[in-house]
Write an enzyme that holds these catalytic residues in place. Sequence first.
Site, short mmCIF file in Angstrom:
data_model
loop_
_atom_site.label_atom_id
_atom_site.label_comp_id
_atom_site.label_asym_id
_atom_site.label_seq_id
_atom_site.Cartn_x
_atom_site.Cartn_y
_atom_site.Cartn_z
N ASP A 197 -34.90 141.89 -16.67
CA ASP A 197 -36.24 142.91 -16.68
C ASP A 197 -35.72 144.18 -16.83
OD1 ASP A 197 -35.25 142.30 -14.10
OD2 ASP A 197 -36.74 143.45 -13.17
N GLU A 253 -35.65 142.10 -11.15
CA GLU A 253 -34.77 142.87 -10.29
C GLU A 253 -35.18 144.19 -9.91
OE1 GLU A 253 -31.64 145.75 -9.15
OE2 GLU A 253 -32.79 145.94 -11.23
N GLU A 254 -36.02 144.81 -10.98
CA GLU A 254 -36.56 146.28 -10.83
C GLU A 254 -37.85 146.13 -9.76
OE1 GLU A 254 -35.03 148.60 -12.08
OE2 GLU A 254 -34.03 147.86 -13.89
ZN LIG Z 1 -30.30 147.42 -13.40
#
Ligand SMILES: [Zn+2]
Length: 414
Positions: free
Chosen positions: A97, A163-164
């Site tokens: 992502d 992940e974000e």
């Molecule tokens: Zn990153």
Amino acid sequence: METQQAIFNQIDMFKQEMVDVLKQLIHVSAIGPESSGEGETQKADVLMKILSHVGFDGIERYDAVDSRVPSGKRPNIVAYYQGETDANRLWIVSHLDVVPSGEETLWKIARPFEATVKDDCVFGRGSEDNGQSLVASVFAIKALKDLNIKPKRTIALAFVSDEEQGSAMGIQHLIGKGVFRKGDLVLVPDGGSPTGDFIEIIEKSILWFKVTTVGKQTHGSLPNKGLNAHRIGMQVALALDEMLHAKYGKKDYYFTEPLSTFEPTKKEKNVDAVNIIPGEDVFYFDCRILPNYDVEKVWGDIKSLVADFEAKTEAKITIELLQKQATPPFVDGNSEVVSLLKLAIKRVRGLEAKVGGIGGGTCAAFFRKIGIPAVVWSTIDEVAHQPDEYARISNLVEDAKVFALLSTLQRESR
Ligand SMILES: [Zn+2]
């Protein structure tokens, strides 16, 4: 040494191909639903095609169900390349992502998703974060495979979603599936320094929250008929900012940013016209807190300040916790993954790498929490999340060499 040189030459040969793949991945943005994106599915499809040409010994999918995206899933891919032993595998974890482009007019050199190449740089959202490392890890394996080199231990690549935005649909999902074992070595190339001499083994606690102030909307000329939520919201934000900096102002020089950080970040749009007094105000804070502070205590102080404000104004002020992660245990600077990585960096870049801490928020934290030593390292100019984000082609190539070499190293017996 012969093997080493062969790996280096092979990866040098891949340079153009690596740039092309990175560009291909930048074109398919992968933005999470929290930022009105469609998720990572399209990017995962592109990546699966790329992976199918490398010659991995196994590729597995661990998609998480997410009804907020059109495909209904958040992809997580694991690709294995068998080593001499399957015990204590080496993992390289990168994320699919990307964050949104932000204000597009701020991009001066390139358009966010066009993947423009200029000199040593590939520009585009997701080029540095985390495209560079993702592509480098794939070509590290391709080099080993093409040269018929069996790594000392099985090397596995994980490509994760989400992940974000907290990793619930990404690395946490993968950990929940039992994919990782105690004793595995984990490298998360999602942070680092411009020279590549910094290995992160500890990170700050993370605290994200949202504050909503509800007043009463009215005409701009008649403030007394309503209650200006925007003014109260700003006052709350400023008071939080001052309180947190004053109360939690200690420095720790083990960290590249030695202070705890408390930043008002996202601000939700309110009214459409200048002559309307807003009835609602929403702002967000991103706090990264040094490990010697108790994150629960910080959170308690934040909540009580907000409650105080609510008591002394007519407004309804609510606070919502978005993420709270206390600093996970740090990795021993003498652990196997740190020593091997130091050795690989020295062989590729001729540098003595040092260990330390950063602001945090990478996948590494989730491994540390379950007792698997995970280090964060890569060579980047640290332009993630900025307009005109770029990755250096030289870093793409040299980091791939470090990844490949790392899998061929063994700790010398002492
Ligand atoms: Zn990153």
